[in-house]
Scaffold this active site. Structure first.
Site, mmCIF file in Angstrom:
data_model
loop_
_atom_site.group_PDB
_atom_site.id
_atom_site.type_symbol
_atom_site.label_atom_id
_atom_site.label_comp_id
_atom_site.label_asym_id
_atom_site.label_seq_id
_atom_site.Cartn_x
_atom_site.Cartn_y
_atom_site.Cartn_z
ATOM 1 N N ARG A 24 1.018 -1.192 -0.017
ATOM 2 C CA ARG A 24 0.082 0.086 0.095
ATOM 3 C C ARG A 24 0.902 1.200 0.002
ATOM 4 N NH1 ARG A 24 -4.743 0.863 4.513
ATOM 5 N NH2 ARG A 24 -6.002 1.978 3.560
ATOM 6 N N SER A 26 -12.980 -2.323 -0.628
ATOM 7 C CA SER A 26 -13.381 -1.763 0.690
ATOM 8 C C SER A 26 -14.839 -1.535 0.633
ATOM 9 C CB SER A 26 -12.636 -0.690 0.950
ATOM 10 O OG SER A 26 -10.902 -0.902 0.980
ATOM 11 N N LYS A 29 -5.532 7.001 7.111
ATOM 12 C CA LYS A 29 -6.651 7.121 6.471
ATOM 13 C C LYS A 29 -7.323 8.436 7.228
ATOM 14 C CE LYS A 29 -7.694 4.400 2.367
ATOM 15 N NZ LYS A 29 -8.856 4.044 1.711
#
Length: 520
Positions: A351, A420, A449
């Site tokens: 990621r 997600s 996030k």
């Protein structure tokens, strides 16, 4: 030259008028015609289904109510050719759509009537909420549609010379009775198969979401049979003289496993809907259209059920999912990933948001080596192209990234797709879209996030998913050693973490600590 409308286009216009009346609309609207085209068995309906646009989606998007009673064929004027000028007079609200349909027909190299597909073109090319919604569905673009129409219009064939003549014989009472017998047998076969699958979903898979979808199909069967007529079906039934009841094969009595039993009945119900669709055309066009919708819905259901079983096996040992970012790692991502893998992490996601493509490619190849040596799964975040390039096991996308369908076309059928989700509707849709697993969250505030406080799905979302979805899923968002037990108590069997491991001075130790909190 005056243009005529095909019988299918005429039926669609009349059906649109009935839908508008049933919906208590002040006047006929474009959305009523769109619903009618999806409802009728026609070229337009086939095009809509080819682009994965179903009647149920239209009914959900627009305030439309289908007529409760089937159309009265005696009052239907489709036996007489209908000219465009007459249609413009009868349906002035659809004038622009009809004109667009005429313009498309006029481009044909051969004389062509205005068909249902041309009405759909008119809907797609006229301004309004209907066209905006159609174009938002993805693949239904004007360019692709127009090319399809042009190819169809240019296809012409000479009559085939034959050395025999067809003799048209009027339908007899015996013919109709046999048709009703066939429909009755197929309906019973479908109903029985659906019940077997429902019991499997209820007692073996324990999946409330898929079971509800199956119940909806059973209700749709009852609705379709209303168009056929239950009294006629019962009166025509003749089980005592059905030659099929005395014929059987050894394989009918063999079921090697629960999954074999499930697959046999999935095929059984699909075959039954095909029989109902074909023979239903002889009795009721409305019923046949519903049977067709059921058949496609059962294909989707089969994919969802079998995908769930396959991915449960594939992710059986993956309790802890590491989302690795170089910027979060205390000693760099290499030591963090290798120590976490050694301690028992079963799946790793790359990621990285800051690396260039070349850097990410090189980094991905290193992580691929580490995960392969550990027998772990490797997922690439957001980038299906790089997932293929580094031979990752799959790709993970969010709600704003590429849809599952487009990702599947890039990575192929073998690699996994994770999605997600942030509410139960998105989770349900991800299952139907073909996701191999889903991320469920955010569960707690997270450093990786940014979410507004009201956007946290929280533990309630975990409880919702645990109660109805058995496709593998991972609770995600702010999970650490202190709150993991809360996620597990809410129903999470798998969790995804990032900074908890990456930022730890000893990634292997915290990994072991997290894994120890799972039951069993």
């Amino acid at each position: 030259m005056q243009h005529l409308l095909t019988a299918g286009a005429q039926r669609a216009l009349k059906q649109a008028e009935r839908i508008a009346q049933s919906s208590a609309a002040p006047e006929l609207d474009a959305c009523h015609l769109l619903a009618a085209l999806a409802f009728e068995e026609s070229r337009a309906a086939e095009l809509l289904l080819a682009h994965q646009i179903e009647l149920a989606m239209i009914l959900e998007q627009f305030p439309i109510q289908l007529p409760e009673e089937p159309a009265n064929s005696d009052s239907d004027s489709t036996n007489e050719p209908l000219e465009l000028s007459q249609a413009l007079y009868h349906f002035p609200a659809l004038r622009e759509i009809l004109n667009q349909a005429l313009e498309q027909v006029s481009r044909s190299d051969v004389p062509t009537e205005i068909g249902s597909e041309h009405l759909l073109w008119g809907l797609l090319t006229t301004a309004g909420s209907h066209s905006e919604w159609l174009r938002s569905q993805g693949t239904l673009t004007t360019a692709a549609f127009e090319q399809n129409l042009i190819l169809q219009q240019r296809q012409s064939a000479e009559p085939i010379n034959v050395d025999f003549a067809f003799r048209v014989v009027p339908t007899t009472a015996s013919d109709q009775t046999n048709t009703f017998r066939t429909i009755d047998a197929a309906a019973n076969r479908l109903r029985e198969g659906l019940r077997v699958i429902e019991d499997y979903l209820r007692f073996t898979l324990d999946d409330a979401h898929l079971m509800q979808l199956l119940k909806n199909t059973r209700h749709q069967l009852a609705e379709a049979l209303r168009f056929i007529g239950q009294d006629s079906l019962i009166a025509s039934r003749d089980t005592l003289h059905d030659v099929g009841t005395s014929i059987s094969t050894t394989s009918e009595f063999e079921r090697q496993s629960m999954e074999h039993l499930l697959q046999a009945n999935l095929k059984r119900v699909q075959e039954a809907t095909r029989t109902l669709e074909e023979f239903g055309k002889l009795i009721s066009v409305e019923a046949a259209a519903l049977f067709k919708q059921m058949r496609y819905a059962l294909y989707t259901l089969e994919k969802s059920i079998l995908s769930c079983l396959h991915n449960q096996r594939r992710l059986e040992d993956c309790r802890l999912y590491l989302l690795v970012s170089e910027s979060l790692c205390h000693h760099g991502s290499g030591p963090a990933v290798r120590e976490a893998l050694a301690a028992g992490v079963g799946i790793v996601q790359i990621r990285e948001k800051e690396m260039t493509d070349r850097q990410l490619l090189e980094h991905g190849r290193h992580v691929r080596e580490w995960t392969r040596a550990a027998g772990a799964i490797l997922i690439m975040n957001d980038r299906p192209d790089l997932a293929v390039a580094i031979d990752a096991d799959g790709v993970h996308v969010g709600q704003d990234e590429l849809p599952v369908r487009e990702v599947r076309q890039i990575i192929g059928p073998q690699r996994m797709i994770g999605v997600s989700t942030h509410n139960i509707e998105q989770a349900r849709q991800a299952v139907l879209d073909g996701a191999d697993y889903i991320g469920v969250g955010p569960t707690f505030p997270t450093t990786t996030k940014s979410f507004a406080e009201h956007e946290y799905a929280g533990l309630n979302f975990i409880k919702q998913v645990a109660a109805e979805i058995t496709l593998p899923w991972f609770a995600i968002g702010g999970i650490n050693a202190d709150n993991l037990c809360q996620a597990v108590q809410a129903g999470a069997q798998r969790v995804a973490v990032s900074s908890t491991i990456c930022s730890a001075p000893e990634p292997g130790q915290i990994t072991s600590e997290l894994l120890s909190q799972f039951p069993g």
